[in-house]
Design a protein around this motif. Sequence first.
Motif, PDB file in Angstrom:
ATOM      1  N   ASP A  18       0.834  -1.212   0.000  1.00 31.98           N
ATOM      2  CA  ASP A  18       0.000   0.000   0.000  1.00 31.98           C
ATOM      3  C   ASP A  18       0.865   1.257   0.000  1.00 31.98           C
ATOM      4  O   ASP A  18       0.566   2.223  -0.715  1.00 31.98           O
ATOM      5  N   GLU A  19       1.937   1.232   0.784  1.00 34.06           N
ATOM      6  CA  GLU A  19       2.822   2.393   0.848  1.00 34.06           C
ATOM      7  C   GLU A  19       3.514   2.618  -0.504  1.00 34.06           C
ATOM      8  O   GLU A  19       3.572   3.741  -1.005  1.00 34.06           O
ATOM      9  N   GLU A  96      -2.611  16.665  -3.283  1.00 37.60           N
ATOM     10  CA  GLU A  96      -2.864  16.721  -1.836  1.00 37.60           C
ATOM     11  C   GLU A  96      -3.555  15.448  -1.349  1.00 37.60           C
ATOM     12  O   GLU A  96      -3.241  14.922  -0.285  1.00 37.60           O
ATOM     13  N   GLU A  97      -4.482  14.948  -2.147  1.00 38.53           N
ATOM     14  CA  GLU A  97      -5.185  13.710  -1.799  1.00 38.53           C
ATOM     15  C   GLU A  97      -4.209  12.534  -1.757  1.00 38.53           C
ATOM     16  O   GLU A  97      -4.226  11.730  -0.823  1.00 38.53           O
ATOM     17  N   LYS A  98      -3.349  12.444  -2.764  1.00 41.63           N
ATOM     18  CA  LYS A  98      -2.371  11.345  -2.825  1.00 41.63           C
ATOM     19  C   LYS A  98      -1.344  11.472  -1.702  1.00 41.63           C
ATOM     20  O   LYS A  98      -0.903  10.466  -1.136  1.00 41.63           O
ATOM     21  N   LYS A  99      -0.975  12.694  -1.370  1.00 44.70           N
ATOM     22  CA  LYS A  99      -0.037  12.912  -0.266  1.00 44.70           C
ATOM     23  C   LYS A  99      -0.660  12.450   1.052  1.00 44.70           C
ATOM     24  O   LYS A  99       0.004  11.813   1.873  1.00 44.70           O
ATOM     25  N   ILE A 104      -1.296   8.188   5.353  1.00 47.08           N
ATOM     26  CA  ILE A 104      -2.113   7.140   5.972  1.00 47.08           C
ATOM     27  C   ILE A 104      -1.427   5.785   5.819  1.00 47.08           C
ATOM     28  O   ILE A 104      -1.335   5.013   6.776  1.00 47.08           O
ATOM     29  N   ALA A 105      -0.944   5.492   4.603  1.00 52.33           N
ATOM     30  CA  ALA A 105      -0.277   4.210   4.346  1.00 52.33           C
ATOM     31  C   ALA A 105       0.980   4.066   5.204  1.00 52.33           C
ATOM     32  O   ALA A 105       1.239   2.992   5.758  1.00 52.33           O
ATOM     33  N   GLU A 106       1.743   5.150   5.332  1.00 58.73           N
ATOM     34  CA  GLU A 106       2.947   5.104   6.165  1.00 58.73           C
ATOM     35  C   GLU A 106       2.582   4.866   7.627  1.00 58.73           C
ATOM     36  O   GLU A 106       3.253   4.104   8.325  1.00 58.73           O
ATOM     37  N   GLY A 107       1.507   5.499   8.083  1.00 56.25           N
ATOM     38  CA  GLY A 107       1.060   5.307   9.461  1.00 56.25           C
ATOM     39  C   GLY A 107       0.626   3.877   9.725  1.00 56.25           C
ATOM     40  O   GLY A 107       0.979   3.286  10.751  1.00 56.25           O
TER      41      GLY A 107
END
Length: 147
Positions: A18-19, A96-99, A104-107
């Motif tokens: 996902d990341e 901005e949405e992708k960032k 979220i994926a990193e978290g």
Amino acid sequence: MRKMKFRLEHVLRLREFDEKKAKLELGNVLGRISAANMEIELAKNQIKDCDVEFNDFLSETRKVQDIKIFSFIMDELQIKINKKKNDLILLNKEFEEKKNNLRIAEGRLKVVEKLKEKQYEKFKKEIEKKYNSEVDDHTIMKYGEKS
């Protein structure tokens, strides 16, 4: 315990995927933003070039129809620039949405990594406890034989 470890590894791989996917999507948007900026600059340069050609063109006597074509070309280039600027607005929103998706994926990945780390620490403590228990048993047996 073995089943839990397998599932955790599976979840970890999914989170890593996902990341990576989020990073690729973000890079894709950045590439499209860069391309749009380049197209805007190209159109601006074409307008400048067209203006220079127009001034050279006017150095001689011309028909009105011949002069109108330059106006048409300049208008079309300005329309192209405005369209690309609108595209940039949308691309910046998508960026901005992708960032945010990447954050979220990193978290989520970090949570699973921490869970895996805690599971490993628990495993090490269990092994150490068993080892200490065996050492204690061995010591008791050894001193028990001497008594």
